[in-house]
Design an enzyme around this catalytic site. Structure first.
Site, PDB file in Angstrom:
ATOM      1  N   HIS A   1       2.103  -2.913  -6.742  1.00  0.00           N
ATOM      2  CA  HIS A   1       0.944  -3.340  -7.442  1.00  0.00           C
ATOM      3  C   HIS A   1      -0.364  -2.283  -7.185  1.00  0.00           C
ATOM      4  O   HIS A   1      -1.361  -2.289  -8.135  1.00  0.00           O
ATOM      5  CB  HIS A   1       0.344  -4.508  -6.663  1.00  0.00           C
ATOM      6  CG  HIS A   1       1.301  -5.708  -6.545  1.00  0.00           C
ATOM      7  ND1 HIS A   1       1.888  -6.080  -7.759  1.00  0.00           N
ATOM      8  CD2 HIS A   1       2.018  -6.389  -5.759  1.00  0.00           C
ATOM      9  CE1 HIS A   1       2.680  -6.984  -7.630  1.00  0.00           C
ATOM     10  NE2 HIS A   1       2.738  -7.331  -6.115  1.00  0.00           N
TER      11      HIS A   1
ATOM     12  N   HIS B   1      -6.953   0.475  -0.826  1.00  0.00           N
ATOM     13  CA  HIS B   1      -6.084   0.604  -2.170  1.00  0.00           C
ATOM     14  C   HIS B   1      -7.120   0.752  -3.251  1.00  0.00           C
ATOM     15  O   HIS B   1      -8.194   0.774  -3.027  1.00  0.00           O
ATOM     16  CB  HIS B   1      -5.156  -0.444  -2.208  1.00  0.00           C
ATOM     17  CG  HIS B   1      -6.024  -1.750  -2.401  1.00  0.00           C
ATOM     18  ND1 HIS B   1      -6.444  -2.612  -1.445  1.00  0.00           N
ATOM     19  CD2 HIS B   1      -6.300  -2.248  -3.413  1.00  0.00           C
ATOM     20  CE1 HIS B   1      -7.000  -3.845  -1.790  1.00  0.00           C
ATOM     21  NE2 HIS B   1      -7.080  -3.587  -3.082  1.00  0.00           N
TER      22      HIS B   1
ATOM     23  N   HIS C   1      -7.673   0.340  -7.641  1.00  0.00           N
ATOM     24  CA  HIS C   1      -7.639  -0.540  -8.884  1.00  0.00           C
ATOM     25  C   HIS C   1      -8.109   0.584 -10.058  1.00  0.00           C
ATOM     26  O   HIS C   1      -9.072   1.171  -9.852  1.00  0.00           O
ATOM     27  CB  HIS C   1      -8.292  -1.635  -9.022  1.00  0.00           C
ATOM     28  CG  HIS C   1      -7.781  -2.748  -7.963  1.00  0.00           C
ATOM     29  ND1 HIS C   1      -6.882  -3.478  -8.245  1.00  0.00           N
ATOM     30  CD2 HIS C   1      -8.408  -2.911  -6.780  1.00  0.00           C
ATOM     31  CE1 HIS C   1      -6.717  -4.541  -7.062  1.00  0.00           C
ATOM     32  NE2 HIS C   1      -7.872  -3.996  -6.273  1.00  0.00           N
TER      33      HIS C   1
ATOM     34  N   HIS D   1     -10.756  -0.198  -2.764  1.00  0.00           N
ATOM     35  CA  HIS D   1     -11.129  -1.345  -1.643  1.00  0.00           C
ATOM     36  C   HIS D   1     -10.837  -0.991  -0.413  1.00  0.00           C
ATOM     37  O   HIS D   1      -9.731  -0.566  -0.153  1.00  0.00           O
ATOM     38  CB  HIS D   1     -10.340  -2.723  -2.229  1.00  0.00           C
ATOM     39  CG  HIS D   1     -11.017  -3.252  -3.605  1.00  0.00           C
ATOM     40  ND1 HIS D   1     -10.070  -3.988  -4.171  1.00  0.00           N
ATOM     41  CD2 HIS D   1     -12.184  -3.231  -4.106  1.00  0.00           C
ATOM     42  CE1 HIS D   1     -10.798  -4.492  -5.361  1.00  0.00           C
ATOM     43  NE2 HIS D   1     -11.922  -3.970  -5.453  1.00  0.00           N
TER      44      HIS D   1
ATOM     45  N   THR E   1      -8.478 -10.333  -4.934  1.00  0.00           N
ATOM     46  CA  THR E   1      -8.213 -10.303  -6.474  1.00  0.00           C
ATOM     47  C   THR E   1      -6.803 -10.283  -6.824  1.00  0.00           C
ATOM     48  O   THR E   1      -6.503 -10.001  -8.078  1.00  0.00           O
ATOM     49  CB  THR E   1      -8.990  -9.076  -6.917  1.00  0.00           C
ATOM     50  OG1 THR E   1      -8.385  -7.685  -6.540  1.00  0.00           O
ATOM     51  CG2 THR E   1     -10.634  -8.893  -6.720  1.00  0.00           C
ATOM     52  N   THR E   2      -6.298 -10.547  -6.067  1.00  0.00           N
ATOM     53  CA  THR E   2      -4.644 -10.557  -6.206  1.00  0.00           C
ATOM     54  C   THR E   2      -4.036 -12.131  -5.746  1.00  0.00           C
ATOM     55  O   THR E   2      -4.684 -12.566  -4.721  1.00  0.00           O
ATOM     56  CB  THR E   2      -3.821  -9.494  -5.670  1.00  0.00           C
ATOM     57  OG1 THR E   2      -3.977  -9.378  -4.243  1.00  0.00           O
ATOM     58  CG2 THR E   2      -4.282  -8.123  -6.344  1.00  0.00           C
TER      59      THR E   2
HETATM   60 ZN   LIG Z   1      -8.193  -4.943  -4.561  1.00  0.00          ZN
END
Ligand SMILES: [Zn+2]
Length: 268
Positions: free
Chosen positions: A106, A131, A133, A150, A217-218
């Site tokens: 992811h 992590h 995005h 993030h 957000t996941t």
């Molecule tokens: Zn995130």
């Protein structure tokens, strides 16, 4: 459902490591496992039939269809401006240990051992993981930045404060050169790092930022996440953005979620 989810979330405090976590999903599966569903779990993703718009159906025990979801589009002129309103304190040290980096399919996730923490709303939150995005999830005035980092912090009671920093293309970033020195990583691959990293030089507590109450957000999209999104982007090179991009699923972002009456605060 929310109460149940809260219980689940608190129960797996030690497993919960990020805004892109998988642990609660696994625990949820165990708790709701039966012979009919055991072999039919569909894993969420960023494309096709398991893309973000299907998360609420795929992850039935998640909060993905909740009212306080993230990310959002932050409209500066609609934000409630507060001078040092939700001030947070940073206790970032120069000798925090970066323990490992993982490509979990992811995102690329860097995990930390204890060291860095922040104080926010009378609680201490420990930096667990960073992590990325691509492109960014939060927008500011409708603008989509090429990348978002993030910094996931968690309190001892399992609550989250996530710092969101948007990335803009420009000069090279030493921090990203460091992060990228551990790439590439195959999907599912983990590398041990055990090196010191100094994030204190970022001096994030000296910058202006937006705060609001949102979610991971996941999946499981758990709510009651304190979001701190910095107004000013950090600068990294086009090549650095491309390197990260080539190591993550294409478009690993969730689209903006409705505000549903939430007020964003601008702290300056
Ligand atoms: Zn995130």
């Amino acid at each position: 459902m929310k109460a149940k989810l809260t219980v689940v979330l608190y129960g797996v405090t030690l497993l919960v490591l990020s805004a892109c976590i998988q642990a609660p999903r696994t625990v949820k599966k165990e708790q709701h496992l039966d012979s009919k569903t055991a072999n039919h779990e569909v894993h969420w993703s960023y494309s096709g039939e398991t893309s973000p718009k299907h998360w609420a159906e795929i992850e039935k025990y998640s909060d993905c269809d909740g009212e306080l979801q993230s990310p959002i589009n932050i409209i500066h002129r609609s934000a409630d401006s507060i001078k040092i309103g939700n001030k947070f304190e940073m206790f970032y040290t120069p000798n925090t240990f970066l323990s490992e980096v993982k490509n979990d399919g992811h995102s690329i996730k860097f995990a930390f051992e204890s060291g860095d923490s922040i104080r926010y709303k009378n609680d201490i939150y420990y930096l667990k993981q960073i992590h990325f995005h691509e492109p960014a999830e939060h927008k500011i005035n409708g603008l989509i930045y090429p990348i978002e980092m993030h910094l996931v912090h968690q309190s001892k009671s399992g609550r989250f404060t996530v710092l969101g920093i948007l990335g803009e293309e420009g000069a090279e970033s030493d921090l990203f050169e460091f992060f990228q020195s551990f790439l590439p990583l195959e999907n599912g691959e983990t590398k041990d790092i055990d090196e010191q990293i100094d994030l204190s030089y970022l001096q994030l507590d000296k910058k202006t930022y937006y705060t609001y109450k949102g979610s991971l957000t996941t999946p499981p999209c758990s709510e009651s996440v304190h979001w701190v999104v910095f107004k000013e982007p950090f600068i990294l090179s086009v090549e650095e953005v491309l390197t990260l991009k080539s190591n993550m699923p294409i478009n690993n972002y969730r689209i903006e979620q409705p505000l549903n009456g939430r007020v964003v605060k601008y702290n300056f």
